[in-house]
Design an enzyme around this catalytic site. Structure first.
Site, PDB file in Angstrom:
ATOM      1  N   ILE A 126       0.848  -1.206   0.000  1.00  0.00           N
ATOM      2  CA  ILE A 126       0.000   0.000   0.000  1.00  0.00           C
ATOM      3  C   ILE A 126       0.878   1.248   0.000  1.00  0.00           C
ATOM      4  CG2 ILE A 126      -1.955  -1.101   1.156  1.00  0.00           C
ATOM      5  CD1 ILE A 126      -1.118   0.553   3.695  1.00  0.00           C
ATOM      6  N   ASP A 127       2.148   1.100   0.417  1.00  0.00           N
ATOM      7  CA  ASP A 127       3.018   2.281   0.581  1.00  0.00           C
ATOM      8  C   ASP A 127       3.477   2.870  -0.758  1.00  0.00           C
ATOM      9  OD1 ASP A 127       2.809   1.590   3.237  1.00  0.00           O
ATOM     10  OD2 ASP A 127       4.757   0.596   3.323  1.00  0.00           O
ATOM     11  N   ARG A 265      -8.113  16.769  17.577  1.00  0.00           N
ATOM     12  CA  ARG A 265      -8.221  15.308  17.776  1.00  0.00           C
ATOM     13  C   ARG A 265      -7.495  14.595  16.646  1.00  0.00           C
ATOM     14  NH1 ARG A 265     -12.921  13.888  20.687  1.00  0.00           N
ATOM     15  NH2 ARG A 265     -13.237  15.473  22.274  1.00  0.00           N
TER      16      ARG A 265
HETATM   17  O1  F6P Z   1       4.181  -1.684   4.562  1.00  0.00           O
HETATM   18  C1  F6P Z   1       2.806  -1.659   4.761  1.00  0.00           C
HETATM   19  C2  F6P Z   1       2.473  -1.138   6.137  1.00  0.00           C
HETATM   20  O2  F6P Z   1       1.068  -1.103   6.257  1.00  0.00           O
HETATM   21  C3  F6P Z   1       3.090   0.219   6.479  1.00  0.00           C
HETATM   22  O3  F6P Z   1       2.401   1.292   5.914  1.00  0.00           O
HETATM   23  C4  F6P Z   1       3.023   0.168   7.991  1.00  0.00           C
HETATM   24  O4  F6P Z   1       4.000   0.993   8.595  1.00  0.00           O
HETATM   25  C5  F6P Z   1       3.316  -1.267   8.285  1.00  0.00           C
HETATM   26  O5  F6P Z   1       2.972  -2.006   7.127  1.00  0.00           O
HETATM   27  C6  F6P Z   1       2.543  -1.809   9.465  1.00  0.00           C
HETATM   28  O6  F6P Z   1       2.927  -3.109   9.658  1.00  0.00           O
HETATM   29  P1  F6P Z   1       2.218  -4.121  10.642  1.00  0.00           P
HETATM   30  O7  F6P Z   1       0.905  -4.497  10.047  1.00  0.00           O
HETATM   31  O8  F6P Z   1       3.140  -5.277  10.730  1.00  0.00           O
HETATM   32  O9  F6P Z   1       2.042  -3.388  11.931  1.00  0.00           O
END
Ligand code: F6P
Length: 341
Positions: A126-127, A265
């Site tokens: 997704i990044d 918030r």
């Molecule tokens: O790399 C995808 C991602 O959703 C990042 O945006 C996020 O920092 C990370 O994975 C979160 O990872 P996890 O689901 O292991 O906490």
């Protein structure tokens, strides 16, 4: 030919669409057999498999997550991990592997290819931070979810004359924040690539309140203040050495309250951005990636990753996709500053 398929790292919408395309074309056009490996690299490492054929992929195109499961297991860090994978592939009669993953999963695939494991990569995250591909699938869905959330937050922020901070994912790249912020009409977008000046953010918030609207600030989880460090709630590292991000949204809302006297918030969108059904764009991209990945296997072109270039799907060396993080260029950020404040 017997092909193993795995999905590794954080899940994202579109993984099932890739699996379906790989299996449908592999079986019907090439007569291949498939074997699913469970939970990312944990599968080949521990010999965890599940059946994978036409029946298993029926109806999965619109489903989020991954039917194969995922994990952040790093076999390179396990003593004898690579040999164990090679032995398991040999005993299961697997001739080639398709690894669907992001920077970490494909980084492992790159190393395994160097050690003579026949592997083809499919980029997902997704990044959207993988270089060599214009887009990864999952990104469009995450942006749409975040954008819809921002639309909803505008109306409640205005009713209560509050500042609302929206923290989005993206790790050390600001793509989700940038795109969701633009499409949601945010009054400030803060990304990791450009450390923010708190005084400037406060001035945007203040001017927005002065125009009788309530400010919406989109902040990427990896954004950080100028002269400051990453702000996180959790300092533990995952198996690939990544810190678990999140916390900057709350920090920023507290700072806004303290400096403006207005209520602020935070909404942390978190895993909502990763769950659920993929958008049509992601289904199409994931499907095209899957079709091309199985073609690469058929051509015995290993050590490559499929990638989107313009509207074409091409094959690039795996190392090219994982070597450098694709971050937001300054020019992309500069062009949206018009809307801040
Ligand atoms: O790399 C995808 C991602 O959703 C990042 O945006 C996020 O920092 C990370 O994975 C979160 O990872 P996890 O689901 O292991 O906490």
């Amino acid at each position: 030919m017997r092909v193993g398929v795995l999905t590794g790292g954080g899940d994202c919408p579109g993984l099932n669409a890739v699996i379906r395309a790989v299996v449908r074309k592999g079986v019907s056009e090439y007569g291949y057999e498939f074997i699913g490996f469970r939970d990312g690299w944990k599968g080949p490492l521990e010999g965890l498999t599940s059946p994978l054929g036409i029946d298993e992929v029926r109806g999965i195109l619109p489903r989020g997550g991954t039917i194969l499961g995922s994990s952040r297991t790093n076999p390179i860090k396990v003593d004898g991990g690579v040999d164990q994978i090679k032995a398991n592939l040999a005993s299961l009669g697997v001739d080639a592997l398709i690894a669907i993953g992001g920077e970490d999963t494909l980084g492992v695939a790159t190393k395994l290819h160097d050690l003579d494991v026949p592997v083809v990569g499919v980029p997902k995250t997704i990044d959207n931070d993988l270089s060599a591909t214009d887009y990864t699938f999952g990104f469009d869905t995450a942006v749409n979810i975040a954008s819809e959330a921002i639309d909803r937050l505008h109306t409640t922020a205005e009713s209560h004359h509050r500042a609302l901070v929206v923290e989005v994912m993206g790790r050390h790249a600001g793509w989700i924040a940038l795109h969701a912020g633009i499409s949601g009409g945010a009054n400030a977008i803060l990304i990791p690539e450009v450390p923010f000046d708190l005084d400037e953010v406060i001035s945007w918030v203040t001017s927005r309140f002065e125009s009788h609207y309530a400010p919406i600030i989109v902040v990427a989880e990896g954004a950080l203040p100028k002269d400051g460090d990453l702000i996180t709630k959790d300092t533990t590292l995952d198996a690939f050495g990544h810190v678990k991000l999140s916390g900057i949204g709350d920090w920023l809302a507290s700072a806004i309250e303290a400096r403006t006297g207005k209520e602020a918030r935070t909404s942390v969108l978190g895993h909502i951005q990763r769950g659920g059904t993929p958008t049509a764009f992601d289904r199409v991209l994931a499907t095209r990636f899957g079709l091309q990945a199985i073609d690469a296997i058929h051509d015995r072109e290993f050590g490559v990753m499929v990638a989107l270039r313009g509207t074409d799907i091409v094959r690039v060396p795996l190392a090219e996709g994982t070597g450098i993080l694709k971050t937001v260029p300054m020019s992309r950020y500069e062009e949206v500053r018009t809307f801040f404040g």
